[in-house]
Design an enzyme around this catalytic site. Sequence first.
Site, PDB file in Angstrom:
ATOM      1  N   LYS A  49       0.811  -1.212   0.000  1.00 57.58           N
ATOM      2  CA  LYS A  49       0.000   0.000   0.000  1.00 57.58           C
ATOM      3  C   LYS A  49       0.848   1.267   0.000  1.00 57.58           C
ATOM      4  CE  LYS A  49      -3.510  -2.692  -0.128  1.00 57.58           C
ATOM      5  NZ  LYS A  49      -2.979  -3.988   0.312  1.00 57.58           N
ATOM      6  N   TYR A 263     -12.322 -14.669   2.877  1.00 57.02           N
ATOM      7  CA  TYR A 263     -11.303 -13.650   3.122  1.00 57.02           C
ATOM      8  C   TYR A 263     -10.775 -13.767   4.553  1.00 57.02           C
ATOM      9  CZ  TYR A 263      -9.054  -9.213   3.963  1.00 57.02           C
ATOM     10  OH  TYR A 263      -8.142  -8.265   4.306  1.00 57.02           O
ATOM     11  N   TYR A 289      -3.066 -12.660   2.520  1.00 59.81           N
ATOM     12  CA  TYR A 289      -2.745 -12.329   1.127  1.00 59.81           C
ATOM     13  C   TYR A 289      -1.547 -13.120   0.602  1.00 59.81           C
ATOM     14  CZ  TYR A 289      -5.694  -8.190   1.868  1.00 59.81           C
ATOM     15  OH  TYR A 289      -6.726  -7.338   2.152  1.00 59.81           O
TER      16      TYR A 289
END
Length: 340
Positions: A49, A263, A289
């Site tokens: 990010k 998730y 992830y």
Amino acid sequence: MHLARFPRIFLAHLPTPLERLDRLSAELGGPEIWIKRDDCTGLSTGGNKTRKLEFLMAEAEAAGAEMVMTQGATQSNHARQTAAFAAKLGMRCHILLEDRTGSTDPNYNENGNVLLDRLHGATIEKRAGGLDMNAELEAAAERLRAQGTRVYTIPGGGSNPTGALGYVNCAFELIGQANDRGLALDHIVTATGSAGTQAGLIVGLKAINANVPLLGFGVRAPKPKQEENVYNLALATAEKLGCPGVVSRADVVADTDYVGAGYGIPREDTIEAIRMFAELEGILLDPVYSGKGAAGLIDHVRKGRFRKGERVVFLHTGGAAALFGYDAALAAGAGAAEAA
Ligand SMILES: *Cc1c(COP(=O)(O)O)cnc(C)c1O
């Protein structure tokens, strides 16, 4: 296209290293596996990010914002990097965290990224799972604006055309590193979630006609939805950059076979991938992830989809701070992880 035309705050430690994973490659006996270390972007334990935020926070600053707001799941790496970036710029940061997993584990709910969000001085509001979180974000921002606060909102994962510019840049950086070292790349793989990473990479790769296929391993949405999200964002990013038409639908490929129960819920092969990278290479993955992306990579190698003599780059997107929210899943080991 010319990235220098877009406002940017240079904060990430770039270029991130490109390293060969000798022991993992030998263990799997397939292609030469390389890693692009975007877990080492330098901001509050790093992660993908930060590249997006270089462009997003420059927009926030140009807009005169005194506060940035964003949203994510409880163990959001994006929220943590936004909180750190805001601290560096002297801006306030307010975060909405969605309970996407239903976990009641105190470490999941307060340790890891949540601990770091608070350390960086961010304020947090929690939300139940299943809401339209970008709508929640805008509504919360409107309430603050009504009180006179100059708020800049960043969508979940920093995934809009501005944020995706960070990964257009990463594609240039990676291909440049490979060129400088005479490394012909055959595949690039990475985890894909809110889509900005994959969308930016594909725009960058196509814009320079690199001719290296990119495969995204999904962490949440089913394949058709994930690919549609990435494709739409890639189109908008290419448009922003002044190169519409560089990306075609066929360039966008996501494999969502490694998501599991949902998730943020690690599977047995997620935990195995985390252990293999930790024990063979001294590299920390995460359970949400990069562990799922690496599980996909490992399975593709075992199934012969990436072959001996080929060179595969795994883009490590970071996330290890979340490990401290998942100690139970890691200790319980595999089977229990899925049930947890
Ligand atoms: C956000 C994130 C991703 C996914 O990137 P997107 O741009 O949201 O698709 C992958 N890995 C980690 C560690 C992340 O925090």
